[in-house]
Motif scaffolding. Structure first.
Motif, PDB file in Angstrom:
ATOM      1  N   GLU A   1       5.994   7.049  -8.759  1.00 10.59           N
ATOM      2  CA  GLU A   1       5.136   7.468  -8.122  1.00 10.59           C
ATOM      3  C   GLU A   1       5.032   6.347  -6.762  1.00 10.59           C
ATOM      4  O   GLU A   1       5.835   5.254  -7.080  1.00 10.59           O
ATOM      5  CB  GLU A   1       4.198   7.941  -8.713  1.00 10.59           C
ATOM      6  CG  GLU A   1       3.508   6.798  -9.246  1.00 10.59           C
ATOM      7  CD  GLU A   1       1.789   6.501  -9.949  1.00 10.59           C
ATOM      8  OE1 GLU A   1       1.143   7.775 -10.643  1.00 10.59           O
ATOM      9  OE2 GLU A   1       0.922   5.914 -10.165  1.00 10.59           O
ATOM     10  N   PHE A   2       3.552   7.384  -5.843  1.00 13.97           N
ATOM     11  CA  PHE A   2       4.181   6.401  -4.930  1.00 13.97           C
ATOM     12  C   PHE A   2       2.538   6.607  -4.669  1.00 13.97           C
ATOM     13  O   PHE A   2       1.894   7.992  -4.584  1.00 13.97           O
ATOM     14  CB  PHE A   2       5.043   6.787  -3.747  1.00 13.97           C
ATOM     15  CG  PHE A   2       5.978   6.191  -3.764  1.00 13.97           C
ATOM     16  CD1 PHE A   2       7.398   4.992  -3.564  1.00 13.97           C
ATOM     17  CD2 PHE A   2       7.316   6.374  -4.050  1.00 13.97           C
ATOM     18  CE1 PHE A   2       8.069   4.624  -3.566  1.00 13.97           C
ATOM     19  CE2 PHE A   2       8.548   6.744  -4.689  1.00 13.97           C
ATOM     20  CZ  PHE A   2       8.799   5.472  -3.667  1.00 13.97           C
ATOM     21  N   ILE A   3       1.832   5.580  -3.989  1.00 14.72           N
ATOM     22  CA  ILE A   3       0.255   6.322  -4.438  1.00 14.72           C
ATOM     23  C   ILE A   3      -0.380   4.710  -2.987  1.00 14.72           C
ATOM     24  O   ILE A   3       0.838   3.979  -2.299  1.00 14.72           O
ATOM     25  CB  ILE A   3      -0.583   5.352  -5.610  1.00 14.72           C
ATOM     26  CG1 ILE A   3      -0.474   3.613  -5.514  1.00 14.72           C
ATOM     27  CG2 ILE A   3      -0.586   6.364  -6.640  1.00 14.72           C
ATOM     28  CD1 ILE A   3      -0.980   3.056  -6.500  1.00 14.72           C
ATOM     29  N   GLY A   4      -1.372   5.127  -2.441  1.00 13.25           N
ATOM     30  CA  GLY A   4      -2.177   4.367  -1.614  1.00 13.25           C
ATOM     31  C   GLY A   4      -1.371   4.500  -0.207  1.00 13.25           C
ATOM     32  O   GLY A   4      -0.847   3.715   0.493  1.00 13.25           O
TER      33      GLY A   4
ATOM     34  N   PHE B   1     -10.649   9.064   4.520  1.00 14.60           N
ATOM     35  CA  PHE B   1      -9.252   9.286   4.091  1.00 14.60           C
ATOM     36  C   PHE B   1      -9.330   8.453   2.520  1.00 14.60           C
ATOM     37  O   PHE B   1      -9.390   7.743   2.469  1.00 14.60           O
ATOM     38  CB  PHE B   1      -8.148   8.985   5.375  1.00 14.60           C
ATOM     39  CG  PHE B   1      -6.545   9.033   5.018  1.00 14.60           C
ATOM     40  CD1 PHE B   1      -6.601  10.274   5.491  1.00 14.60           C
ATOM     41  CD2 PHE B   1      -6.167   9.020   4.270  1.00 14.60           C
ATOM     42  CE1 PHE B   1      -5.222  10.962   5.368  1.00 14.60           C
ATOM     43  CE2 PHE B   1      -4.775   9.381   3.427  1.00 14.60           C
ATOM     44  CZ  PHE B   1      -4.144  10.454   4.729  1.00 14.60           C
ATOM     45  N   GLU B   2      -8.921   9.782   2.041  1.00 14.24           N
ATOM     46  CA  GLU B   2      -8.066  10.081   1.116  1.00 14.24           C
ATOM     47  C   GLU B   2      -6.641   9.411   0.433  1.00 14.24           C
ATOM     48  O   GLU B   2      -6.391  10.059   0.690  1.00 14.24           O
ATOM     49  CB  GLU B   2      -8.233  10.907  -0.190  1.00 14.24           C
ATOM     50  CG  GLU B   2      -8.565  10.549  -2.046  1.00 14.24           C
ATOM     51  CD  GLU B   2      -8.808  11.870  -2.684  1.00 14.24           C
ATOM     52  OE1 GLU B   2      -8.980  11.396  -3.523  1.00 14.24           O
ATOM     53  OE2 GLU B   2      -9.619  12.628  -2.255  1.00 14.24           O
ATOM     54  N   LEU B   3      -6.288   8.368  -0.151  1.00 14.70           N
ATOM     55  CA  LEU B   3      -4.598   8.128   0.263  1.00 14.70           C
ATOM     56  C   LEU B   3      -4.035   8.652  -0.541  1.00 14.70           C
ATOM     57  O   LEU B   3      -4.598   9.512  -1.604  1.00 14.70           O
ATOM     58  CB  LEU B   3      -4.861   6.417  -0.142  1.00 14.70           C
ATOM     59  CG  LEU B   3      -5.789   5.454   0.616  1.00 14.70           C
ATOM     60  CD1 LEU B   3      -5.212   3.956   0.368  1.00 14.70           C
ATOM     61  CD2 LEU B   3      -4.592   5.655   1.968  1.00 14.70           C
ATOM     62  N   GLY B   4      -3.060   8.996   0.025  1.00  9.91           N
ATOM     63  CA  GLY B   4      -2.601  10.116  -0.558  1.00  9.91           C
ATOM     64  C   GLY B   4      -1.641   9.483  -2.073  1.00  9.91           C
ATOM     65  O   GLY B   4      -0.937   8.145  -2.083  1.00  9.91           O
TER      66      GLY B   4
ATOM     67  N   LEU C   1     -17.409   1.722  -0.153  1.00 10.26           N
ATOM     68  CA  LEU C   1     -16.200   2.515  -0.436  1.00 10.26           C
ATOM     69  C   LEU C   1     -15.534   2.478  -1.788  1.00 10.26           C
ATOM     70  O   LEU C   1     -15.872   1.690  -3.122  1.00 10.26           O
ATOM     71  CB  LEU C   1     -14.542   1.734  -0.355  1.00 10.26           C
ATOM     72  CG  LEU C   1     -14.047   1.606   1.803  1.00 10.26           C
ATOM     73  CD1 LEU C   1     -13.437   1.246   1.242  1.00 10.26           C
ATOM     74  CD2 LEU C   1     -14.149   3.502   1.831  1.00 10.26           C
ATOM     75  N   GLN C   2     -15.321   3.828  -2.105  1.00  9.76           N
ATOM     76  CA  GLN C   2     -14.689   4.495  -3.344  1.00  9.76           C
ATOM     77  C   GLN C   2     -13.309   4.201  -3.584  1.00  9.76           C
ATOM     78  O   GLN C   2     -12.731   4.205  -2.759  1.00  9.76           O
ATOM     79  CB  GLN C   2     -15.336   6.069  -3.213  1.00  9.76           C
ATOM     80  CG  GLN C   2     -16.559   6.542  -3.614  1.00  9.76           C
ATOM     81  CD  GLN C   2     -17.069   7.923  -3.764  1.00  9.76           C
ATOM     82  OE1 GLN C   2     -16.450   8.374  -4.592  1.00  9.76           O
ATOM     83  NE2 GLN C   2     -18.220   8.439  -3.932  1.00  9.76           N
ATOM     84  N   ALA C   3     -13.166   4.516  -4.757  1.00 10.03           N
ATOM     85  CA  ALA C   3     -11.988   3.905  -5.272  1.00 10.03           C
ATOM     86  C   ALA C   3     -10.255   4.669  -4.682  1.00 10.03           C
ATOM     87  O   ALA C   3     -10.870   5.924  -4.763  1.00 10.03           O
ATOM     88  CB  ALA C   3     -11.631   4.099  -6.263  1.00 10.03           C
TER      89      ALA C   3
END
Length: 270
Positions: free
Chosen positions: A102-105, A52-55, A20-22
């Motif tokens: 910010e909100f990640i993941g 799925f690339e996390l938003g 998996l990529q970051a």
């Protein structure tokens, strides 16, 4: 190329997985990898990997100084405010020194942003909900806030009528002070210390007035106040002077002793 292939495989058991990529999660296969038993002439296809690339959702909170719901140049960010996120993932975060959050993941879905209002503030701008799909990086989901203003002052008896509040001059209680804005006029009574205040004020120009009591004149009226976010305008003072009265009698001083004796008569028409 979007596909992969391994050729010339000998017999045996094989495990196929991915690195998996970051910022990505794997959505297929559910088990995380494929286990395959290879025999002579075996061929396995559609051993697909879904990802799925996390938003990410971010924005700023700013001090809307002029209450126009727009982040104008010169309006500062607000630090230390709690921003909330509701949706497939619920979370909260605190704005930094620049007002940034910010909100990640984030996984796919609809997210709603909110804030925890601090005392004395109102909201002037709130971002719309955000639809997150793979790779979403939604920026500038900004919140605007306005700190309601306050205007206060004192009413004093201007004993010497000089238009200044000298240190020995007393205050006046129970006088009606008015404050006028484009939105209308409101009033407040001075307390036992002559103090009055108007709070929870939106932006704009405010002018002062008073309801004069009989026998009094005004000697000092405060200038208009321009309220912006966080304004706390103090010492908007009123001075008042109670008009004096001088009286006496004209009399016929028959004995010329410069005293109004009981038997001496007053003189009308002078």
């Amino acid at each position: 190329e979007w596909h992969y292939i391994f050729r010339n495989l000998t017999a045996g058991n094989y495990t196929v997985n991915e690195v998996l990529q970051a910022g990505w999660i794997q959505t297929k296969p559910n088990a995380g990898n494929y286990t395959i038993t290879m025999k002579s002439r075996s061929s396995f296809s559609r051993k697909d990997f879904g990802n799925f690339e996390l938003g990410k959702i971010s924005g700023f909170k700013f001090d809307d100084l002029n209450l126009n719901s727009v982040w104008d140049q010169g309006e500062p960010g607000l630090a230390g405010w709690n921003i909330t996120l509701a949706g497939p993932i619920s979370a909260s975060t605190i704005t930094n020194a620049s007002g940034y959050y910010e909100f990640i993941g984030l996984i796919a879905g609809i997210y709603t942003l909110g804030e925890e209002l601090q005392s004395g503030w109102i909201n002037t701008l709130a971002p719309a909900s955000v639809s997150v799909t793979s790779g979403t990086n939604s920026q500038n989901n900004n919140f605007g806030n306005f700190k309601l203003g306050k205007i206060s002052g004192f009413k004093f008896e201007d004993i010497n009528g000089n238009g200044l509040w000298d240190e020995w001059e007393p205050t006046l209680a129970n006088w009606n002070i008015t404050l006028t804005h484009d939105s209308g006029t409101t009033s407040a009574l001075t307390n036992a210390s002559g103090y009055y205040e108007f709070s929870d004020l939106i932006n704009g120009i405010y002018t002062f007035g008073e309801i004069l009591q009989d026998g009094w004149i005004n000697t000092l009226t405060p200038a208009a106040v321009n309220v912006t976010s966080g304004t706390n305008s103090q010492n908007n003072n009123f001075g008042n002077f109670k008009l004096g009265e001088i009286s006496g009698y004209k009399f016929n001083d028959t004995n010329k002793n410069s005293i109004l004796d009981v038997n001496e008569t007053t003189i009308a028409g002078w």
